[in-house]
Design a protein around this motif. Structure first.
Motif, PDB file in Angstrom:
ATOM      1  N   THR A 133      32.337 -21.009  97.308  1.00 50.26           N
ATOM      2  CA  THR A 133      32.182 -21.589  96.000  1.00 50.26           C
ATOM      3  C   THR A 133      30.718 -21.773  95.713  1.00 50.26           C
ATOM      4  OG1 THR A 133      32.258 -23.825  96.839  1.00 50.26           O
ATOM      5  CG2 THR A 133      34.360 -22.849  96.082  1.00 50.26           C
ATOM      6  N   ILE A 134      30.435 -21.876  94.434  1.00 49.31           N
ATOM      7  CA  ILE A 134      29.042 -22.149  94.036  1.00 49.31           C
ATOM      8  C   ILE A 134      29.063 -23.448  93.252  1.00 49.31           C
ATOM      9  CG2 ILE A 134      27.095 -21.383  92.641  1.00 49.31           C
ATOM     10  CD1 ILE A 134      28.206 -18.512  93.064  1.00 49.31           C
ATOM     11  N   THR A 135      28.245 -24.382  93.728  1.00 50.94           N
ATOM     12  CA  THR A 135      28.238 -25.684  93.126  1.00 50.94           C
ATOM     13  C   THR A 135      26.955 -25.908  92.377  1.00 50.94           C
ATOM     14  OG1 THR A 135      29.558 -26.447  94.956  1.00 50.94           O
ATOM     15  CG2 THR A 135      28.492 -28.147  93.607  1.00 50.94           C
ATOM     16  N   THR A 136      27.042 -26.409  91.160  1.00 45.38           N
ATOM     17  CA  THR A 136      25.845 -26.668  90.342  1.00 45.38           C
ATOM     18  C   THR A 136      25.865 -28.095  89.847  1.00 45.38           C
ATOM     19  OG1 THR A 136      27.003 -25.894  88.353  1.00 45.38           O
ATOM     20  CG2 THR A 136      25.590 -24.307  89.512  1.00 45.38           C
ATOM     21  N   VAL A 137      24.731 -28.658  89.599  1.00 47.49           N
ATOM     22  CA  VAL A 137      24.647 -29.957  88.975  1.00 47.49           C
ATOM     23  C   VAL A 137      23.798 -29.763  87.710  1.00 47.49           C
ATOM     24  CG1 VAL A 137      22.691 -30.646  90.466  1.00 47.49           C
ATOM     25  CG2 VAL A 137      23.993 -32.360  89.220  1.00 47.49           C
ATOM     26  N   ASN A 138      24.325 -30.216  86.651  1.00 45.91           N
ATOM     27  CA  ASN A 138      23.679 -29.990  85.340  1.00 45.91           C
ATOM     28  C   ASN A 138      23.310 -28.529  85.133  1.00 45.91           C
ATOM     29  OD1 ASN A 138      23.765 -32.757  84.745  1.00 45.91           O
ATOM     30  ND2 ASN A 138      21.808 -33.100  85.816  1.00 45.91           N
ATOM     31  N   GLY A 139      24.182 -27.648  85.574  1.00 53.19           N
ATOM     32  CA  GLY A 139      23.954 -26.165  85.390  1.00 53.19           C
ATOM     33  C   GLY A 139      22.972 -25.576  86.370  1.00 53.19           C
ATOM     34  N   LYS A 140      22.466 -26.376  87.324  1.00 51.23           N
ATOM     35  CA  LYS A 140      21.497 -25.824  88.261  1.00 51.23           C
ATOM     36  C   LYS A 140      22.060 -25.799  89.649  1.00 51.23           C
ATOM     37  CE  LYS A 140      17.457 -27.362  85.691  1.00 51.23           C
ATOM     38  NZ  LYS A 140      16.549 -28.508  85.528  1.00 51.23           N
ATOM     39  N   LEU A 141      21.671 -24.729  90.393  1.00 52.35           N
ATOM     40  CA  LEU A 141      22.163 -24.654  91.762  1.00 52.35           C
ATOM     41  C   LEU A 141      21.611 -25.807  92.549  1.00 52.35           C
ATOM     42  CD1 LEU A 141      21.737 -20.900  92.624  1.00 52.35           C
ATOM     43  CD2 LEU A 141      23.871 -22.141  92.413  1.00 52.35           C
ATOM     44  N   ILE A 142      22.503 -26.327  93.473  1.00 50.74           N
ATOM     45  CA  ILE A 142      22.053 -27.444  94.286  1.00 50.74           C
ATOM     46  C   ILE A 142      21.277 -26.829  95.432  1.00 50.74           C
ATOM     47  CG2 ILE A 142      22.753 -29.416  95.720  1.00 50.74           C
ATOM     48  CD1 ILE A 142      25.449 -29.212  94.118  1.00 50.74           C
ATOM     49  N   LYS A 143      19.927 -27.029  95.270  1.00 47.30           N
ATOM     50  CA  LYS A 143      19.143 -26.463  96.354  1.00 47.30           C
ATOM     51  C   LYS A 143      18.162 -27.513  96.822  1.00 47.30           C
ATOM     52  CE  LYS A 143      17.026 -22.014  97.280  1.00 47.30           C
ATOM     53  NZ  LYS A 143      16.234 -20.974  96.587  1.00 47.30           N
ATOM     54  N   ASN A 144      17.231 -27.778  95.958  1.00 50.21           N
ATOM     55  CA  ASN A 144      16.330 -28.851  96.332  1.00 50.21           C
ATOM     56  C   ASN A 144      16.603 -30.110  95.507  1.00 50.21           C
ATOM     57  OD1 ASN A 144      14.948 -27.277  98.221  1.00 50.21           O
ATOM     58  ND2 ASN A 144      13.919 -26.209  96.520  1.00 50.21           N
ATOM     59  N   THR A 145      17.694 -30.024  94.741  1.00 47.80           N
ATOM     60  CA  THR A 145      17.994 -31.127  93.850  1.00 47.80           C
ATOM     61  C   THR A 145      18.492 -32.313  94.673  1.00 47.80           C
ATOM     62  OG1 THR A 145      18.870 -29.398  92.412  1.00 47.80           O
ATOM     63  CG2 THR A 145      19.124 -31.678  91.673  1.00 47.80           C
ATOM     64  N   THR A 146      18.025 -33.446  94.250  1.00 46.99           N
ATOM     65  CA  THR A 146      18.478 -34.649  94.935  1.00 46.99           C
ATOM     66  C   THR A 146      19.702 -35.180  94.206  1.00 46.99           C
ATOM     67  OG1 THR A 146      16.171 -35.106  95.325  1.00 46.99           O
ATOM     68  CG2 THR A 146      17.712 -36.870  95.842  1.00 46.99           C
ATOM     69  N   LEU A 147      20.772 -35.366  94.935  1.00 43.48           N
ATOM     70  CA  LEU A 147      22.017 -35.861  94.348  1.00 43.48           C
ATOM     71  C   LEU A 147      22.140 -37.353  94.607  1.00 43.48           C
ATOM     72  CD1 LEU A 147      24.506 -33.006  95.327  1.00 43.48           C
ATOM     73  CD2 LEU A 147      23.546 -33.446  93.096  1.00 43.48           C
ATOM     74  N   LYS A 175      24.783 -40.837  93.945  1.00 42.86           N
ATOM     75  CA  LYS A 175      26.187 -41.248  93.768  1.00 42.86           C
ATOM     76  C   LYS A 175      26.500 -41.279  92.296  1.00 42.86           C
ATOM     77  CE  LYS A 175      29.542 -44.620  95.042  1.00 42.86           C
ATOM     78  NZ  LYS A 175      29.783 -45.963  95.552  1.00 42.86           N
ATOM     79  N   GLY A 176      27.627 -40.748  91.937  1.00 46.19           N
ATOM     80  CA  GLY A 176      28.091 -40.693  90.550  1.00 46.19           C
ATOM     81  C   GLY A 176      27.713 -39.427  89.816  1.00 46.19           C
ATOM     82  N   ASP A 177      26.752 -38.605  90.449  1.00 50.19           N
ATOM     83  CA  ASP A 177      26.420 -37.330  89.789  1.00 50.19           C
ATOM     84  C   ASP A 177      27.664 -36.441  89.719  1.00 50.19           C
ATOM     85  OD1 ASP A 177      23.797 -37.909  89.333  1.00 50.19           O
ATOM     86  OD2 ASP A 177      23.000 -36.661  90.989  1.00 50.19           O
ATOM     87  N   VAL A 178      27.808 -35.845  88.610  1.00 49.79           N
ATOM     88  CA  VAL A 178      28.960 -34.926  88.485  1.00 49.79           C
ATOM     89  C   VAL A 178      28.510 -33.505  88.907  1.00 49.79           C
ATOM     90  CG1 VAL A 178      30.583 -33.863  86.835  1.00 49.79           C
ATOM     91  CG2 VAL A 178      29.901 -36.271  86.569  1.00 49.79           C
ATOM     92  N   ILE A 183      36.007 -26.444  89.546  1.00 49.20           N
ATOM     93  CA  ILE A 183      36.376 -27.779  89.943  1.00 49.20           C
ATOM     94  C   ILE A 183      35.236 -28.712  89.612  1.00 49.20           C
ATOM     95  CG2 ILE A 183      37.081 -29.249  91.924  1.00 49.20           C
ATOM     96  CD1 ILE A 183      37.263 -26.045  93.088  1.00 49.20           C
ATOM     97  N   THR A 184      35.592 -29.828  88.954  1.00 50.61           N
ATOM     98  CA  THR A 184      34.598 -30.842  88.635  1.00 50.61           C
ATOM     99  C   THR A 184      34.813 -32.028  89.570  1.00 50.61           C
ATOM    100  OG1 THR A 184      34.713 -30.111  86.331  1.00 50.61           O
ATOM    101  CG2 THR A 184      33.588 -32.223  86.763  1.00 50.61           C
ATOM    102  N   SER A 185      33.712 -32.520  90.210  1.00 48.39           N
ATOM    103  CA  SER A 185      33.862 -33.648  91.126  1.00 48.39           C
ATOM    104  C   SER A 185      32.692 -34.617  90.928  1.00 48.39           C
ATOM    105  CB  SER A 185      33.848 -33.152  92.596  1.00 48.39           C
ATOM    106  OG  SER A 185      33.709 -31.790  92.707  1.00 48.39           O
TER     107      SER A 185
END
Lengths: 417, 65
Positions: free
Chosen positions: A372-386, A388-391, A401-403
């Protein structure tokens, strides 16, 4: 006193002579004087000379019936007439006439004696000229190529002179002569001196002349003795330009002929000789011209041929050159084409390989394989800091799938969400 | 000889030497033209002189006795 009449004395002399002398004698003597009477008799004087002094003399006669035959025959034999100064061998009968005294009657003349006598005299003259060293002198001069300027010694009234002038003035080829007459007496005692005088006049203008022509002719065959004259022959021999004779006689050459540059029989023959010389020269000019024409033509032809063969050569060479360049060119073209083809082929292969690689890396392919490929705000999770509560949205092959993030920890445990 | 415009002898010698030269193929084409012109000129001059068109002549039958 006993005496005789003169007539009786003369008669006695006559009888004595008649009885004591032979009927005739052969006598050598020179003709002193001579005259012909109207009735055809010839009266003459026979002399003997010693060093030009008369030592004996007798009157002579040739009766007409003898003289007619004798003179003609003598001329025919010797080429000259009976004349004063001539030495003859004659058969004479001594006569004594009571009134006219002593004389001889000439009954015959031996022409051979005169011929021999002349031959002897001629030989003397020739020997003298040879001894002088002049005999061959005139023949030593070269006749000019074209003897066009001529001095003529002749008698203007002579038929031979007229013939000569007609001939050279009306020659068929139209050659022009510059001819000048110097008059002279051409026969008799004074001829030799007269001719010498004319020669001296010509000599005053010698630079104007190519040759001297001495012509006589037509008329009688006699009286040629002047041309055996030593002085005249000597002048001719030593003359500074060629002397041509046309004395016009059939008998042996005169001494003038012998010493002349060229001896011709008649004046007409002299003219023909001159003209033929010029014709020869003229023909030679024509021959030069045709040789010139021929060889120039030949030369030009050779050059022409050379030019045209050079032309062919040039054409040939350029054709060859072009052909070979064409070949090289097309060969190069083939090479370039092949090289290009090869290059493209290689590149195509590389592209195909790259394409495969790309296909292998395509995210869809990855999803198909269960990732699967997971993105946060349309961006690949790579160096992004996540936090709690981020969708976050995860994409699988078949689902999206949205989590919501509960927690996130750096794999190396350094950072916590 | 008094001054003559043209001596036959000299003319012939020159013509002959030119003809020989040309026959022996010495001159090149450029030279040839000049030589031919010269020789032809000399030949013509001789021929004219033979026919005497340059002189007036035949002064016969004058002169002293």
């Amino acid at each position: 006193m006993e005496h005789l009449s003169l007539h009786a004395l003369n008669n006695l002399i006559k009888t004595t002579l008649d009885s004591q002398l032979d009927p005739s004698y052969w006598v050598v003597a020179e003709i002193g004087e001579m005259r012909n009477t109207q009735n055809g008799h010839c009266y003459l004087e026979l002399v003997d000379k010693e060093n030009d002094r008369v030592t004996a003399k007798v009157r002579g006669t040739i009766w007409s019936y003898t003289y007619r035959n004798l003179s003609t025959w003598f001329e025919g034999m010797t080429g000259q007439a009976l004349q004063p100064g001539l030495k003859i061998l004659c058969n004479v009968a001594v006569q004594f006439h009571e009134l006219y005294g002593l004389s001889v009657n000439i009954k015959d003349i031996d022409a051979n004696f005169t011929l021999g006598e002349r031959a002897r005299r001629r030989k003397e003259v020739i020997d003298k000229l040879v001894a002088d060293g002049t005999f061959d002198m005139n023949r030593g001069h070269a006749l000019p190529l074209v003897p066009q300027r001529i001095a003529i010694i002749s008698s203007p009234t002579a038929a031979g002179f007229g013939d000569f002038m007609d001939q050279i003035e009306q020659n068929s080829r139209g050659y022009k002569f510059s001819a000048k007459l110097y008059k002279a007496t051409m026969q008799g005692d004074k001829a030799a001196l007269s001719i010498i005088n004319a020669m001296m006049q010509v000599h005053d203008h010698i630079e104007n002349y190519d040759a001297l022509i001495i012509i006589r002719g037509g008329g009688s065959q006699v009286d040629l003795d002047c041309f055996d004259d030593y002085e005249l022959a000597s002048h001719i021999a030593q003359y500074p330009i060629p002397v041509l004779t046309g004395i016009g006689h059939e008998r042996d050459e005169t001494i003038a002929d012998l010493v002349a540059h060229t001896r011709l029989k008649t004046p007409t023959a002299v003219a023909e000789f001159l003209i033929s010389g010029i014709i020869a020269f003229d023909d030679q000019l024509d021959e030069y011209f045709s040789r010139l024409f021929h060889s120039v033509n030949q030369k030009i032809n050779v050059e022409k041929q050379r030019l045209s063969s050079l032309g062919y050569q040039l054409k040939g060479i350029s054709k060859e050159k072009t052909a070979s360049s064409n070949y090289t060119l097309s060969h190069l073209m083939h090479k370039v084409k092949a090289a290009a083809k090869n290059y493209f082929h290689q590149q195509q292969k590389k592209l195909d390989l790259a394409d495969n690689t790309m296909k292998f890396l395509d995210p869809q392919q990855v999803l198909k394989r269960g990732y699967t490929i997971t993105t946060v705000n349309g961006k690949l999770i790579k160096n992004t800091t996540l936090t709690k509560g981020d969708v976050i949205v995860s994409e699988s092959n078949n689902y999206i799938i949205t989590s919501t993030v509960e927690s996130s920890n750096k794999k190396n445990g350094k950072e916590k969400a | 000889m008094a001054k003559k415009k043209l001596s036959y002898k000299n003319a012939v010698e020159e013509i002959e030497s030119i003809v020989d030269k040309i026959e022996n193929g010495e001159p090149d084409v450029d030279e040839l033209a000049e030589l031919v012109k010269r020789a032809a000129g000399l030949i013509k001059e001789c021929k004219v002189k033979l026919k005497g068109t340059e002189d007036s002549l035949s002064e016969t039958l004058e002169e002293l006795e």
